[in-house]
Design a protein around this motif. Structure first.
Motif, short mmCIF file in Angstrom:
data_model
loop_
_atom_site.label_atom_id
_atom_site.label_comp_id
_atom_site.label_asym_id
_atom_site.label_seq_id
_atom_site.Cartn_x
_atom_site.Cartn_y
_atom_site.Cartn_z
N ARG A 85 -18.89 4.00 -42.11
CA ARG A 85 -17.53 3.46 -42.27
C ARG A 85 -16.50 4.43 -41.67
O ARG A 85 -15.60 4.03 -40.94
CB ARG A 85 -17.26 3.26 -43.77
N ALA A 86 -16.68 5.72 -41.97
CA ALA A 86 -15.74 6.72 -41.45
C ALA A 86 -15.80 6.77 -39.93
O ALA A 86 -14.77 6.88 -39.24
CB ALA A 86 -16.08 8.09 -42.04
N ALA A 87 -17.01 6.65 -39.39
CA ALA A 87 -17.17 6.74 -37.92
C ALA A 87 -16.54 5.52 -37.23
O ALA A 87 -15.99 5.64 -36.14
CB ALA A 87 -18.65 6.86 -37.56
N ILE A 88 -16.63 4.36 -37.88
CA ILE A 88 -16.02 3.17 -37.27
C ILE A 88 -14.50 3.25 -37.40
O ILE A 88 -13.77 2.89 -36.46
CB ILE A 88 -16.60 1.87 -37.89
N ASN A 89 -14.03 3.77 -38.52
CA ASN A 89 -12.57 3.97 -38.65
C ASN A 89 -12.05 4.90 -37.56
O ASN A 89 -10.95 4.73 -37.05
CB ASN A 89 -12.23 4.54 -40.03
N ALA A 90 -12.88 5.89 -37.21
CA ALA A 90 -12.48 6.84 -36.16
C ALA A 90 -12.31 6.11 -34.82
O ALA A 90 -11.47 6.52 -34.00
CB ALA A 90 -13.52 7.96 -36.04
N VAL A 91 -13.07 5.06 -34.61
CA VAL A 91 -12.90 4.28 -33.37
C VAL A 91 -11.50 3.68 -33.34
O VAL A 91 -10.78 3.77 -32.34
CB VAL A 91 -13.94 3.13 -33.27
#
Ligand SMILES: Cc1cc2nc3c(=O)[nH]c(=O)nc-3n(C[C@H](O)[C@H](O)[C@H](O)COP(=O)(O)O)c2cc1C
Length: 371
Positions: free
Chosen positions: A317-323
């Motif tokens: 979730r955090a990695a997709i938010n970073a996108v």
């Protein structure tokens, strides 16, 4: 020209489906694909309760690209996005539909979405020739036939196995998409790739009248010609459509797909099981963590949702938010193996025309190998 039974069934110019890529928005991409002659699909899981509660960036982006009020109820958001798609395809007569995930935890929302789609189509008879398709995925097709086909929609369902295809046959699906393990993001627990899966499904359904399209690894005219040779009536493409000008995906994500090279993807935990990601430093860490925390993922088994699995989902979730935040260092983005063959970011119409021309040339050249 290439025309197959898929063109006839769906009333489209090219035997190509723009894949639903939920929970992310495909709202504008769907319109562009439909206008250019493919079947456009809007994904809908981005407005379901799980995304709304836990992945707010994805949810907000979905509403924004659907020209919808994010504070409205799910059904109204869908209606507003449908208004946009109907208006956007009015001039061309392009054909589109909804991708609805029907896995266990999503059944309540899926039922509401499908009921809304049916009601919308009844209230707007003028769009019946364009808003034609419900494409179910990630769950059992058996319960859905009467509702979807009874309302006059063409019904497509995606499966990763011959077993799944035979269940679709029992359910009365109009057309099956056989999705090989090369595909981007959600992949099956037990991997079978398109070269084996597609002809196996075609053979299993021979004589049934059910059409079969291939998905997973298709991205150009050569691979479209290969799918037709294997007995399919067409292809579904996700990764190729993702990296187009009109695609709703974040620039970082699209650029990540184009930049992927040889052996450019890996499989690690995603929120609905195994997921194929573009290889980056972040996804490599995720793969290592998956091996440590949920090794059963690599043993073809869902296993229980453990604390380890939840940790992995938080990381994801955090990695997709970073996108969405444009943070390249921390970002992780999904894509299929064919990302290594996707080297540009064209307009949808140009891309489709190039694919069709290449497929025609490939097929025309085939007889030259006959002695
Ligand atoms: C980012 C992303 C999200 C996806 N989400 C969904 C989804 O919500 N439902 C679904 O049926 N398939 C989903 N897929 C799979 C695609 O529908 C399609 O079958 C797959 O991308 C085909 O393989 P390709 O990526 O090699 O073209 C997704 C694929 C991608 C790349």
């Amino acid at each position: 020209m290439i025309k197959t039974k898929m063109n006839e069934l769906l009333g489209i110019k090219y035997p190509i489906i723009q894949a639903g890529m939920g929970p992310f928005s495909n709202n504008k991409l769907c319109i562009a694909a439909a206008n250019a002659g493919a079947l456009g699909l809007m994904s809908t899981s981005g407005i379901c309760s799980g995304t709304r509660d836990y992945q707010k960036e994805i949810y907000q982006h979905w509403a924004k690209t659907g020209n919808a009020d994010p504070n409205a109820a799910m059904e109204d958001i869908l209606r507003q996005a449908l208004d946009q798609a109907c208006e956007g395809t009015k001039a061309s007569g392009g054909v589109f539909g909804l991708n609805v995930m029907v896995s266990g935890p999503m059944i309540e929302d899926a039922t509401k979405l499908i009921n809304t789609a049916i009601a919308y189509r009844e209230e707007h008879p003028e769009v019946k020739d364009r808003f034609k398709v419900i494409f179910t995925s990630a769950g059992d097709p058996l319960p859905w036939g009467d509702k979807i086909k009874g309302a006059g929609f063409k019904w497509l369902h995606v499966i990763p196995s011959v077993k799944g295809a035979l269940r679709c046959q029992r359910a009365g699906v109009d057309m099956i998409v056989a999705s090989g393990h090369e595909g981007g993001f959600h992949t099956s627990w037990e991997p079978v790739h398109s070269m084996v899966l597609l002809p196996a499904v075609v053979d299993a359904l021979a004589g049934s009248g059910i059409l079969v399209a291939g998905a997973g690894g298709f991205c150009d005219g050569k691979s479209l010609a290969a799918a037709l040779t294997l007995g399919a009536v067409g292809i579904q493409m996700g990764t190729r459509f993702l990296a187009t000008q009109e695609s709703d995906f974040a620039p970082l994500w699209k650029e990540g797909v184009v930049a992927a090279g040889d052996r450019g993807t890996l499989v690690a935990r995603g929120f609905v099981g195994p997921a194929r990601w573009i290889k980056t430093e972040t996804s490599k860490v995720h793969q290592k963590n998956t091996l440590e925390l949920t090794p059963e993922l690599y043993l073809d088994s869902p296993g229980p949702v453990t604390e380890g699995a939840l940790k992995l989902m938080d990381y994801e979730r955090a990695a997709i938010n970073a996108v969405y935040a444009g943070d390249k260092e921390k970002a992780m983005y999904a894509g299929g193996e064919c990302a290594q063959r996707v080297n540009d970011m064209p307009k949808v119409k140009d891309m489709l025309e190039t694919i069709m021309q290449e497929a025609v040339n490939t097929i025309k050249n085939l007889p030259s190998v006959l002695s």
